[in-house]
Scaffold this motif. Structure first.
Motif, PDB file in Angstrom:
ATOM      1  N   ALA A  57      -7.687  -2.106  -0.081  1.00 52.04           N
ATOM      2  CA  ALA A  57      -7.415  -1.019  -1.028  1.00 52.04           C
ATOM      3  C   ALA A  57      -6.291  -1.384  -1.987  1.00 52.04           C
ATOM      4  CB  ALA A  57      -7.072   0.260  -0.269  1.00 52.04           C
ATOM      5  N   ILE A  58      -5.354  -2.213  -1.534  1.00 46.93           N
ATOM      6  CA  ILE A  58      -4.283  -2.673  -2.429  1.00 46.93           C
ATOM      7  C   ILE A  58      -4.890  -3.442  -3.598  1.00 46.93           C
ATOM      8  CG2 ILE A  58      -2.297  -4.222  -2.633  1.00 46.93           C
ATOM      9  CD1 ILE A  58      -1.650  -3.531   0.301  1.00 46.93           C
ATOM     10  N   GLY A  59      -5.875  -4.274  -3.296  1.00 48.08           N
ATOM     11  CA  GLY A  59      -6.534  -5.026  -4.362  1.00 48.08           C
ATOM     12  C   GLY A  59      -7.331  -4.143  -5.297  1.00 48.08           C
ATOM     13  N   SER A  60      -8.127  -3.246  -4.728  1.00 49.20           N
ATOM     14  CA  SER A  60      -8.958  -2.379  -5.576  1.00 49.20           C
ATOM     15  C   SER A  60      -8.134  -1.321  -6.291  1.00 49.20           C
ATOM     16  CB  SER A  60     -10.043  -1.705  -4.725  1.00 49.20           C
ATOM     17  OG  SER A  60      -9.475  -0.918  -3.690  1.00 49.20           O
ATOM     18  N   GLY A  61      -6.959  -0.994  -5.736  1.00 49.60           N
ATOM     19  CA  GLY A  61      -6.117   0.034  -6.354  1.00 49.60           C
ATOM     20  C   GLY A  61      -4.940  -0.503  -7.132  1.00 49.60           C
ATOM     21  N   LYS A  62      -4.958  -1.803  -7.459  1.00 51.29           N
ATOM     22  CA  LYS A  62      -3.781  -2.408  -8.096  1.00 51.29           C
ATOM     23  C   LYS A  62      -3.472  -1.802  -9.462  1.00 51.29           C
ATOM     24  CE  LYS A  62      -6.390  -6.360  -9.936  1.00 51.29           C
ATOM     25  NZ  LYS A  62      -6.564  -7.841  -9.877  1.00 51.29           N
ATOM     26  N   THR A  63      -4.496  -1.396 -10.187  1.00 52.40           N
ATOM     27  CA  THR A  63      -4.245  -0.799 -11.508  1.00 52.40           C
ATOM     28  C   THR A  63      -3.421   0.474 -11.369  1.00 52.40           C
ATOM     29  OG1 THR A  63      -6.299  -1.719 -12.401  1.00 52.40           O
ATOM     30  CG2 THR A  63      -5.307   0.128 -13.598  1.00 52.40           C
ATOM     31  N   MET A  64      -3.804   1.301 -10.419  1.00 55.95           N
ATOM     32  CA  MET A  64      -3.071   2.547 -10.164  1.00 55.95           C
ATOM     33  C   MET A  64      -1.658   2.261  -9.669  1.00 55.95           C
ATOM     34  SD  MET A  64      -2.065   4.548  -7.303  1.00 55.95           S
ATOM     35  CE  MET A  64      -3.236   4.170  -6.003  1.00 55.95           C
ATOM     36  N   LEU A  65      -1.511   1.296  -8.760  1.00 50.86           N
ATOM     37  CA  LEU A  65      -0.196   0.960  -8.208  1.00 50.86           C
ATOM     38  C   LEU A  65       0.730   0.399  -9.283  1.00 50.86           C
ATOM     39  CD1 LEU A  65      -1.348  -0.704  -4.863  1.00 50.86           C
ATOM     40  CD2 LEU A  65      -0.250   1.533  -5.115  1.00 50.86           C
ATOM     41  N   LEU A  66       0.215  -0.484 -10.120  1.00 53.63           N
ATOM     42  CA  LEU A  66       1.044  -1.094 -11.160  1.00 53.63           C
ATOM     43  C   LEU A  66       1.413  -0.081 -12.238  1.00 53.63           C
ATOM     44  CD1 LEU A  66      -0.698  -4.573 -11.530  1.00 53.63           C
ATOM     45  CD2 LEU A  66       1.481  -4.070 -10.419  1.00 53.63           C
ATOM     46  N   ALA A  67       0.514   0.846 -12.528  1.00 49.37           N
ATOM     47  CA  ALA A  67       0.821   1.886 -13.523  1.00 49.37           C
ATOM     48  C   ALA A  67       1.955   2.772 -13.024  1.00 49.37           C
ATOM     49  CB  ALA A  67      -0.428   2.713 -13.822  1.00 49.37           C
ATOM     50  N   ALA A  68       1.911   3.145 -11.749  1.00 51.07           N
ATOM     51  CA  ALA A  68       2.992   3.951 -11.180  1.00 51.07           C
ATOM     52  C   ALA A  68       4.303   3.176 -11.190  1.00 51.07           C
ATOM     53  CB  ALA A  68       2.633   4.357  -9.751  1.00 51.07           C
ATOM     54  N   ASN A  69       4.233   1.899 -10.873  1.00 54.36           N
ATOM     55  CA  ASN A  69       5.427   1.065 -10.870  1.00 54.36           C
ATOM     56  C   ASN A  69       6.007   0.927 -12.272  1.00 54.36           C
ATOM     57  OD1 ASN A  69       6.400  -2.274 -10.687  1.00 54.36           O
ATOM     58  ND2 ASN A  69       7.249  -0.757  -9.292  1.00 54.36           N
ATOM     59  N   GLU A  70       5.153   0.857 -13.265  1.00 54.11           N
ATOM     60  CA  GLU A  70       5.627   0.767 -14.653  1.00 54.11           C
ATOM     61  C   GLU A  70       6.393   2.017 -15.059  1.00 54.11           C
ATOM     62  OE1 GLU A  70       5.810  -1.441 -17.058  1.00 54.11           O
ATOM     63  OE2 GLU A  70       4.981  -3.037 -15.796  1.00 54.11           O
ATOM     64  N   ARG A  71       5.965   3.168 -14.554  1.00 57.30           N
ATOM     65  CA  ARG A  71       6.686   4.408 -14.864  1.00 57.30           C
ATOM     66  C   ARG A  71       8.092   4.372 -14.270  1.00 57.30           C
ATOM     67  NH1 ARG A  71       1.494   6.515 -13.740  1.00 57.30           N
ATOM     68  NH2 ARG A  71       2.068   7.278 -11.661  1.00 57.30           N
ATOM     69  N   ASP A  72       8.227   3.789 -13.087  1.00 62.10           N
ATOM     70  CA  ASP A  72       9.561   3.632 -12.502  1.00 62.10           C
ATOM     71  C   ASP A  72      10.391   2.617 -13.286  1.00 62.10           C
ATOM     72  OD1 ASP A  72       9.279   5.443 -10.388  1.00 62.10           O
ATOM     73  OD2 ASP A  72       8.307   3.954  -9.108  1.00 62.10           O
ATOM     74  N   VAL A  91       1.942   5.578  -0.720  1.00 60.73           N
ATOM     75  CA  VAL A  91       1.654   6.431   0.432  1.00 60.73           C
ATOM     76  C   VAL A  91       0.329   7.165   0.240  1.00 60.73           C
ATOM     77  CG1 VAL A  91       2.458   8.421   1.762  1.00 60.73           C
ATOM     78  CG2 VAL A  91       4.063   6.634   1.092  1.00 60.73           C
ATOM     79  N   SER A  92       0.030   7.553  -0.979  1.00 60.80           N
ATOM     80  CA  SER A  92      -1.246   8.215  -1.258  1.00 60.80           C
ATOM     81  C   SER A  92      -2.409   7.281  -0.949  1.00 60.80           C
ATOM     82  CB  SER A  92      -1.298   8.658  -2.725  1.00 60.80           C
ATOM     83  OG  SER A  92      -2.569   9.186  -3.051  1.00 60.80           O
ATOM     84  N   LEU A  93      -2.294   6.031  -1.341  1.00 60.49           N
ATOM     85  CA  LEU A  93      -3.343   5.042  -1.073  1.00 60.49           C
ATOM     86  C   LEU A  93      -3.513   4.830   0.430  1.00 60.49           C
ATOM     87  CD1 LEU A  93      -4.015   1.732  -2.895  1.00 60.49           C
ATOM     88  CD2 LEU A  93      -3.586   1.667  -0.438  1.00 60.49           C
ATOM     89  N   ILE A  94      -2.412   4.725   1.141  1.00 59.44           N
ATOM     90  CA  ILE A  94      -2.473   4.514   2.590  1.00 59.44           C
ATOM     91  C   ILE A  94      -3.104   5.705   3.285  1.00 59.44           C
ATOM     92  CG2 ILE A  94      -1.074   4.280   4.678  1.00 59.44           C
ATOM     93  CD1 ILE A  94       0.914   2.628   2.992  1.00 59.44           C
ATOM     94  N   LYS A  95      -2.667   6.913   2.935  1.00 56.98           N
ATOM     95  CA  LYS A  95      -3.200   8.116   3.582  1.00 56.98           C
ATOM     96  C   LYS A  95      -4.716   8.244   3.346  1.00 56.98           C
ATOM     97  CE  LYS A  95       0.761  11.287   3.816  1.00 56.98           C
ATOM     98  NZ  LYS A  95       0.458  11.823   5.169  1.00 56.98           N
ATOM     99  N   LYS A  96      -5.148   8.004   2.136  1.00 57.34           N
ATOM    100  CA  LYS A  96      -6.580   8.108   1.818  1.00 57.34           C
ATOM    101  C   LYS A  96      -7.383   7.112   2.653  1.00 57.34           C
ATOM    102  CE  LYS A  96      -9.780   7.842  -2.138  1.00 57.34           C
ATOM    103  NZ  LYS A  96     -10.619   6.726  -1.634  1.00 57.34           N
ATOM    104  N   THR A  97      -6.873   5.897   2.774  1.00 57.85           N
ATOM    105  CA  THR A  97      -7.589   4.868   3.530  1.00 57.85           C
ATOM    106  C   THR A  97      -7.594   5.186   5.021  1.00 57.85           C
ATOM    107  OG1 THR A  97      -6.851   3.258   1.871  1.00 57.85           O
ATOM    108  CG2 THR A  97      -7.787   2.386   3.896  1.00 57.85           C
ATOM    109  N   LEU A  98      -6.485   5.672   5.549  1.00 59.59           N
ATOM    110  CA  LEU A  98      -6.435   6.049   6.966  1.00 59.59           C
ATOM    111  C   LEU A  98      -7.456   7.132   7.283  1.00 59.59           C
ATOM    112  CD1 LEU A  98      -2.589   6.147   7.708  1.00 59.59           C
ATOM    113  CD2 LEU A  98      -4.253   4.515   8.621  1.00 59.59           C
ATOM    114  N   ALA A  99      -7.538   8.134   6.418  1.00 61.09           N
ATOM    115  CA  ALA A  99      -8.497   9.219   6.636  1.00 61.09           C
ATOM    116  C   ALA A  99      -9.918   8.675   6.670  1.00 61.09           C
ATOM    117  CB  ALA A  99      -8.340  10.273   5.552  1.00 61.09           C
ATOM    118  N   GLU A 100     -10.208   7.729   5.791  1.00 64.66           N
ATOM    119  CA  GLU A 100     -11.538   7.119   5.756  1.00 64.66           C
ATOM    120  C   GLU A 100     -11.821   6.324   7.024  1.00 64.66           C
ATOM    121  OE1 GLU A 100     -11.306   4.870   2.188  1.00 64.66           O
ATOM    122  OE2 GLU A 100     -11.655   6.591   0.858  1.00 64.66           O
TER     123      GLU A 100
END
Length: 414
Positions: free
Chosen positions: A34-49, A153-162
């Motif tokens: 999920a880190i690989g498939s969600g990298k766009t979302m993760l990097l966008a959030a990091n850019e805001r920080d 944490v959102s990515l982790i929680k979603k994957t755990l639920a799945e």
């Protein structure tokens, strides 16, 4: 609200010891994917920080996520999945004369809290190690990394639920000192608290927490160039330890040099000049470098130059006239993290490792190796600089405690 969240995490912790190795490993691999498939979302959030921080701030590099760093995080998580389950190991077993059987077995702590600053990768590391060791975890990240932490944490929680695992086994507390203060006082809901960050953060947690704390202290790291040092080894080690990544706790802060090697100091420091490292030099080393090291990068050392964690392209140099004085200097200013001697003298190497009180003591090796992955632990939850329970990189084994299991057949005590 925070107490309710902590209770949910505590409740989730009760189900974790029942998970099979297959379930845990599948979830870890799923999050790594999920880190690989969600990298766009993760990097966008990091850019805001990152947009809220000055790039010149030493914390900027710690805060920054890149595709390569995300790939490294995912790779480390896959390695954790390959490691042996640390829970349920039989440590000791004995049968008493009355027939009572005692077994000491490794078990998870329960709920582990981590307070950290601008290191969003910590969230992934803590999660992977805690799930593998069947601990729930509660994260309190710094405000500067809040967008990144929320996305992680959102990515982790979603994957755990799945994966059919209670997503409440991980939680992220809101921004602000009040949340950190409540976490530090969460007796009965949190079993262990690990602060990761500056010396001031660690001191504040140690002084205010009623939850047991393992200190992952600041890294004031020294390298001592002995009279019998190999110059080429010393030059490579100093350059790597100082410049590989300046914002991490295992980076070199102070070079201690034997006075007999002052003639080699210009050669040893030449690669540092190419990296624009500012040197705060004591009088002897300043004289040895003057005229060879760039004047704009050479400064006179002050009392504050020693015992200081720079987290920047800056370091100090102290000259000593004996091996014993070198050990004395390191003892005075160490943070008990990582210390190194460069020497071909086997007796000096042996004595340095014996006499220097640090979690990791190196001979002819860069302090940059103080890292859970480099030590074969898969990942780390921190570098402990204390002596109780854990010391050095804390991996899976350090996230367990033990309990006694006693079996009998009706024995009673007289």
């Amino acid at each position: 609200m925070i107490e309710t969240q902590l209770k949910e995490i505590r409740n989730a912790s009760y189900s974790l010891p029942l998970l099979s190795d297959e379930q845990v490993n599948a979830a870890l691999l799923a999050v790594a994917d999920a880190i690989g498939s969600g990298k766009t979302m993760l990097l966008a959030a990091n850019e805001r920080d990152l947009a809220q921080m000055d790039p010149a701030d030493p914390m900027y590099d710690r805060l920054k996520l890149t595709e390569d760093r995300l790939e490294g995080i995912a790779s480390d998580m896959r390695k954790v999945a390959e490691l042996e389950n640390p829970v349920g190991h039989l440590i000791d077993e004995t049968v008493r004369p009355n027939g009572m059987c005692l077994r000491r077995v490794s078990v998870p702590f329960g709920v582990i809290g981590v307070i950290y600053e601008a290191r969003p990768n910590v969230g992934f590391d803590v999660f992977s190690l805690c799930l593998k060791s069947r601990n729930a975890c509660v994260l309190k990240g710094g405000s500067s990394a809040h967008e990144s932490n929320c996305a992680i944490v959102s990515l982790i929680k979603k994957t755990l639920a799945e994966c059919g695992i209670d997503p409440d086994m991980i939680g992220l507390l809101p921004k602000g000192h009040e949340a950190a203060q409540e976490l530090m006082r969460a007796d009965g809901l949190v079993d262990l608290l690990i602060p990761r960050g500056s010396a001031s953060l660690i001191r504040r947690v140690r002084e205010n927490s009623t939850v047991p704390v393992i200190e992952t202290g600041a890294g004031v790291c020294h390298t001592y160039l002995d009279s019998d040092a190999d110059l080429v080894k010393g030059r490579d080690i100093v350059l790597n330890a100082k410049t590989r990544r300046v914002s991490v706790c295992n980076a070199l802060d102070s070079l201690v040099v034997h006075k007999e090697r002052l003639a080699d100091l210009a050669s040893l420091c030449a690669p540092l000049a190419e990296k624009n490292v500012v040197i705060e030099a004591d009088p002897d080393s300043y004289s040895a470098l003057r005229g060879s090291y760039p004047a704009e990068l050479l400064e006179h050392a002050t009392e504050e130059s020693f015992g200081h964690e720079y987290l920047a392209l800056r370091m100090s140099i102290c000259t000593v006239d004996s091996f014993e004085k070198a050990v004395e200097h390191v003892r005075k200013f160490t943070s008990h993290h990582s210390e190194c001697i460069v020497t071909e003298n086997e007796e000096h190497a042996r004595l340095f490792q014996q006499l220097v009180d640090a979690a990791c003591v190196y001979v002819n090796v860069s302090t940059a190796f103080t890292d859970g992955a480099q030590f074969g632990l898969g990942a780390e939850i921190g570098i402990s600089t204390q002596k109780l329970h854990a010391r050095g990189p804390m991996g899976l084994r350090e996230l367990t405690t033990y309990k006694w299991l006693i079996n009998g057949n009706g024995q009673t005590r007289i």
